[in-house]
Design a protein around this motif. Sequence first.
Motif, PDB file in Angstrom:
ATOM      1  N   ASN A 285      37.178  16.093  36.016  1.00 32.14           N
ATOM      2  CA  ASN A 285      37.650  15.460  37.240  1.00 32.14           C
ATOM      3  C   ASN A 285      38.740  16.287  37.917  1.00 32.14           C
ATOM      4  OD1 ASN A 285      35.943  13.201  37.181  1.00 32.14           O
ATOM      5  ND2 ASN A 285      37.324  12.081  35.823  1.00 32.14           N
ATOM      6  N   GLN A 286      39.547  16.986  37.129  1.00 33.16           N
ATOM      7  CA  GLN A 286      40.548  17.860  37.733  1.00 33.16           C
ATOM      8  C   GLN A 286      39.887  18.996  38.500  1.00 33.16           C
ATOM      9  OE1 GLN A 286      43.877  17.547  37.924  1.00 33.16           O
ATOM     10  NE2 GLN A 286      43.707  15.535  36.937  1.00 33.16           N
ATOM     11  N   LEU A 287      38.769  19.508  37.966  1.00 36.66           N
ATOM     12  CA  LEU A 287      38.026  20.550  38.663  1.00 36.66           C
ATOM     13  C   LEU A 287      37.422  20.016  39.957  1.00 36.66           C
ATOM     14  CD1 LEU A 287      36.851  23.400  38.768  1.00 36.66           C
ATOM     15  CD2 LEU A 287      34.932  22.578  37.374  1.00 36.66           C
TER      16      LEU A 287
ATOM     17  N   PHE B 190      39.068  -2.015  48.304  1.00 36.43           N
ATOM     18  CA  PHE B 190      40.060  -0.946  48.357  1.00 36.43           C
ATOM     19  C   PHE B 190      39.381   0.384  48.049  1.00 36.43           C
ATOM     20  CE2 PHE B 190      42.021  -4.836  46.729  1.00 36.43           C
ATOM     21  CZ  PHE B 190      42.970  -5.090  47.708  1.00 36.43           C
ATOM     22  N   HIS B 191      39.585   1.354  48.948  1.00 37.88           N
ATOM     23  CA  HIS B 191      39.069   2.703  48.738  1.00 37.88           C
ATOM     24  C   HIS B 191      40.212   3.564  48.207  1.00 37.88           C
ATOM     25  CE1 HIS B 191      35.757   1.935  51.991  1.00 37.88           C
ATOM     26  NE2 HIS B 191      35.635   1.175  50.925  1.00 37.88           N
ATOM     27  N   ILE B 192      40.167   3.864  46.929  1.00 39.73           N
ATOM     28  CA  ILE B 192      41.256   4.571  46.258  1.00 39.73           C
ATOM     29  C   ILE B 192      40.917   6.056  46.164  1.00 39.73           C
ATOM     30  CG2 ILE B 192      42.570   4.787  44.115  1.00 39.73           C
ATOM     31  CD1 ILE B 192      42.162   1.845  43.651  1.00 39.73           C
ATOM     32  N   ASP B 193      41.880   6.889  46.510  1.00 35.33           N
ATOM     33  CA  ASP B 193      41.767   8.332  46.321  1.00 35.33           C
ATOM     34  C   ASP B 193      42.276   8.642  44.913  1.00 35.33           C
ATOM     35  OD1 ASP B 193      41.680  11.047  46.375  1.00 35.33           O
ATOM     36  OD2 ASP B 193      42.730  11.279  48.288  1.00 35.33           O
ATOM     37  N   TRP B 194      41.355   8.798  43.979  1.00 36.03           N
ATOM     38  CA  TRP B 194      41.731   8.970  42.574  1.00 36.03           C
ATOM     39  C   TRP B 194      42.377  10.320  42.308  1.00 36.03           C
ATOM     40  CZ3 TRP B 194      41.828   4.894  39.476  1.00 36.03           C
ATOM     41  CH2 TRP B 194      41.038   3.784  39.803  1.00 36.03           C
ATOM     42  N   CYS B 195      42.189  11.272  43.203  1.00 34.78           N
ATOM     43  CA  CYS B 195      42.835  12.566  43.012  1.00 34.78           C
ATOM     44  C   CYS B 195      44.343  12.490  43.259  1.00 34.78           C
ATOM     45  CB  CYS B 195      42.214  13.615  43.933  1.00 34.78           C
ATOM     46  SG  CYS B 195      40.506  14.054  43.495  1.00 34.78           S
ATOM     47  N   LYS B 196      44.797  11.449  43.940  1.00 32.72           N
ATOM     48  CA  LYS B 196      46.216  11.304  44.243  1.00 32.72           C
ATOM     49  C   LYS B 196      46.899  10.261  43.373  1.00 32.72           C
ATOM     50  CE  LYS B 196      45.881  12.788  49.069  1.00 32.72           C
ATOM     51  NZ  LYS B 196      46.178  12.428  50.480  1.00 32.72           N
ATOM     52  N   ILE B 197      46.227   9.771  42.350  1.00 34.83           N
ATOM     53  CA  ILE B 197      46.850   8.784  41.479  1.00 34.83           C
ATOM     54  C   ILE B 197      47.909   9.470  40.619  1.00 34.83           C
ATOM     55  CG2 ILE B 197      45.130   9.070  39.664  1.00 34.83           C
ATOM     56  CD1 ILE B 197      45.400   6.098  39.054  1.00 34.83           C
ATOM     57  N   SER B 198      48.978   8.759  40.365  1.00 36.99           N
ATOM     58  CA  SER B 198      50.088   9.287  39.570  1.00 36.99           C
ATOM     59  C   SER B 198      50.382   8.318  38.429  1.00 36.99           C
ATOM     60  CB  SER B 198      51.335   9.476  40.449  1.00 36.99           C
ATOM     61  OG  SER B 198      52.444   9.873  39.671  1.00 36.99           O
TER      62      SER B 198
ATOM     63  N   GLN C 228      38.255  21.115  43.976  1.00 41.80           N
ATOM     64  CA  GLN C 228      37.202  21.475  44.926  1.00 41.80           C
ATOM     65  C   GLN C 228      37.045  20.444  46.035  1.00 41.80           C
ATOM     66  OE1 GLN C 228      33.733  21.936  42.457  1.00 41.80           O
ATOM     67  NE2 GLN C 228      34.440  23.857  41.546  1.00 41.80           N
ATOM     68  N   GLU C 229      38.014  19.530  46.153  1.00 39.22           N
ATOM     69  CA  GLU C 229      38.014  18.487  47.181  1.00 39.22           C
ATOM     70  C   GLU C 229      36.777  17.605  47.076  1.00 39.22           C
ATOM     71  OE1 GLU C 229      38.584  20.180  50.994  1.00 39.22           O
ATOM     72  OE2 GLU C 229      40.598  20.954  50.546  1.00 39.22           O
ATOM     73  N   MET C 230      36.394  17.305  45.858  1.00 37.10           N
ATOM     74  CA  MET C 230      35.295  16.387  45.585  1.00 37.10           C
ATOM     75  C   MET C 230      35.849  15.152  44.898  1.00 37.10           C
ATOM     76  SD  MET C 230      32.517  19.162  44.167  1.00 37.10           S
ATOM     77  CE  MET C 230      31.291  17.887  43.864  1.00 37.10           C
ATOM     78  N   GLU C 231      35.176  14.033  45.087  1.00 32.04           N
ATOM     79  CA  GLU C 231      35.628  12.794  44.466  1.00 32.04           C
ATOM     80  C   GLU C 231      35.354  12.825  42.967  1.00 32.04           C
ATOM     81  OE1 GLU C 231      34.021   9.357  46.265  1.00 32.04           O
ATOM     82  OE2 GLU C 231      34.900   9.730  48.250  1.00 32.04           O
ATOM     83  N   PRO C 232      36.356  12.462  42.148  1.00 30.75           N
ATOM     84  CA  PRO C 232      36.123  12.430  40.701  1.00 30.75           C
ATOM     85  C   PRO C 232      35.244  11.240  40.328  1.00 30.75           C
ATOM     86  CG  PRO C 232      38.310  11.619  41.205  1.00 30.75           C
ATOM     87  CD  PRO C 232      37.741  12.111  42.503  1.00 30.75           C
ATOM     88  N   VAL C 233      34.693  11.323  39.150  1.00 27.00           N
ATOM     89  CA  VAL C 233      33.825  10.262  38.642  1.00 27.00           C
ATOM     90  C   VAL C 233      34.678   9.333  37.785  1.00 27.00           C
ATOM     91  CG1 VAL C 233      31.761   9.727  37.303  1.00 27.00           C
ATOM     92  CG2 VAL C 233      31.850  11.819  38.685  1.00 27.00           C
ATOM     93  N   ILE C 234      34.942   8.126  38.297  1.00 35.32           N
ATOM     94  CA  ILE C 234      35.771   7.131  37.615  1.00 35.32           C
ATOM     95  C   ILE C 234      34.897   5.909  37.352  1.00 35.32           C
ATOM     96  CG2 ILE C 234      37.883   5.781  37.681  1.00 35.32           C
ATOM     97  CD1 ILE C 234      38.356   8.765  37.668  1.00 35.32           C
ATOM     98  N   SER C 235      34.857   5.483  36.111  1.00 33.10           N
ATOM     99  CA  SER C 235      33.954   4.384  35.746  1.00 33.10           C
ATOM    100  C   SER C 235      34.396   3.052  36.342  1.00 33.10           C
ATOM    101  CB  SER C 235      33.870   4.281  34.218  1.00 33.10           C
ATOM    102  OG  SER C 235      35.160   4.043  33.659  1.00 33.10           O
ATOM    103  N   CYS C 236      35.686   2.839  36.539  1.00 37.66           N
ATOM    104  CA  CYS C 236      36.168   1.550  37.034  1.00 37.66           C
ATOM    105  C   CYS C 236      36.387   1.531  38.535  1.00 37.66           C
ATOM    106  CB  CYS C 236      37.462   1.167  36.318  1.00 37.66           C
ATOM    107  SG  CYS C 236      38.778   2.403  36.472  1.00 37.66           S
ATOM    108  N   ASP C 237      35.898   2.540  39.234  1.00 43.75           N
ATOM    109  CA  ASP C 237      36.106   2.572  40.682  1.00 43.75           C
ATOM    110  C   ASP C 237      35.364   1.433  41.381  1.00 43.75           C
ATOM    111  OD1 ASP C 237      36.995   3.922  43.192  1.00 43.75           O
ATOM    112  OD2 ASP C 237      34.833   4.156  43.462  1.00 43.75           O
ATOM    113  N   LYS C 238      34.254   0.988  40.819  1.00 40.14           N
ATOM    114  CA  LYS C 238      33.474  -0.078  41.452  1.00 40.14           C
ATOM    115  C   LYS C 238      34.237  -1.395  41.497  1.00 40.14           C
ATOM    116  CE  LYS C 238      31.140  -0.974  37.038  1.00 40.14           C
ATOM    117  NZ  LYS C 238      29.822  -1.046  36.361  1.00 40.14           N
ATOM    118  N   LYS C 239      35.235  -1.566  40.637  1.00 40.63           N
ATOM    119  CA  LYS C 239      36.020  -2.801  40.665  1.00 40.63           C
ATOM    120  C   LYS C 239      36.991  -2.839  41.847  1.00 40.63           C
ATOM    121  CE  LYS C 239      35.760  -3.525  35.671  1.00 40.63           C
ATOM    122  NZ  LYS C 239      36.524  -3.770  34.422  1.00 40.63           N
TER     123      LYS C 239
END
Length: 428
Positions: free
Chosen positions: A238-240, A260-268, A244-255
């Motif tokens: 997911n870091q890669l 809410f559309h979350i940008d997972w690359c900017k999560i801290s 590359q400005e691609m969305e990471p694959v997060i299993s719980c994103d569907k919840k």
Amino acid sequence: AARLQEGTYRHTAFPGRLLAKLTVCNVCVSVVTILSRSHADRNVYPSAGVLFVHVLEREHFKGEFPPYPKSGDASNDPITFNTNLMGFPDRPGWLRYIQRTSHSDGVLYGSPTSEHVGKATVIEITAYNRRTFETARHNLVINIMATEEFPLPYQAEFYIKNMNVEEMLASEVLGDFLGAVKNVWQPERLNAINITSALDRGGRVPLPINNLKEGVYVMVGADVPFSSCLREVESPHNQLRCSQEMEPVISCDKKFRAQFHIDWCKISLVDVNKVAPVYIPRPDPGTGILPEFGEYNPPSESLKSRDYFSDFLVTLAVPAAVALVLLFILGYTMCCRREGVEKRNMQTPDIQLVHHSSIQKSTKELRSMSKNREISWPLSTLPVFNPVSGEVVPPIHPDNYETTSMPLMQTQANLQNQITIPQQRPSG
């Protein structure tokens, strides 16, 4: 969120009592509002390290302004608010304010820190009626309280792309988000710590197309370590994809995706227990800097008078004198150093003067000749000889006609005295 009575402020604080459908346990009410008589100070008691939200309702201030002349249009009064710390032009650093339009409610929000515990913060709230230009002022007293359970050790900050800050501050929307985070994280205590607009983080104002939003950062805290779903963003794969400005694959994103559309690359993800405090030594102040807790002592009245005449000379007299000298040099050069026509002719060789004079005479002669020259007539305007009759036909125009308007070629059909040539008829 608690509404104390009709026509008053609405106060919301997190941890606050969320909606019953969220069933968020171990959450206490951290804001208590005490109301007294009209126009009196209003006291609120937020907790340090917890999101504080205070809504300024337009309906509360409408009763203090004259009624609208048209029936049914009282809600159309444009009302704006101005908030500042009493005695200062702006608010405290931890407190923000937003009001999108003059027909919407204003919102005070922020997260006080432990440094503000025990200090009463008085906020002056001034309402402006943009139709009648009248004002109304109330005071809000914020008494920050300390709690033992805060700050929570595990903190996560989410970036939500499809929300504005005033939309996220609504108790229903924030409650839905905390409920989604609770389902993913499964903590015992979950609290909203802070909310920040993306514009305050250097984001750009979105274009007014396709219902684009500014974006908002929401920081939440919990008492249990981060779940495996939240740590999926730290995986190398997911870091890669993020690099590359691609969305990471997060299993719980569907919840979250439904609302809410979350940008997972900017999560801290921050573990407060593992963060080492950084102490930056303060530079040694010089002699001109007052001590940290010192008081300013103004100079005494027995100061010596200062003569500013020399400063006046340096500032005005010297540039004026230089300008006069330059003006004199320029005038002498332009007026007193001119050669003149006679002096120039005396210093010019005779052969050159004769040559120049002959050129001028020749030029004048050519110009006079060009004015008196005659234009020759075109051949088509000369007398025409008829080979059949033997007569000579005069020109089609007299001599006083303007030649510039005459055609260069003439046809026999245009002749005034055209003679018809007899045609031979076939016999029989």
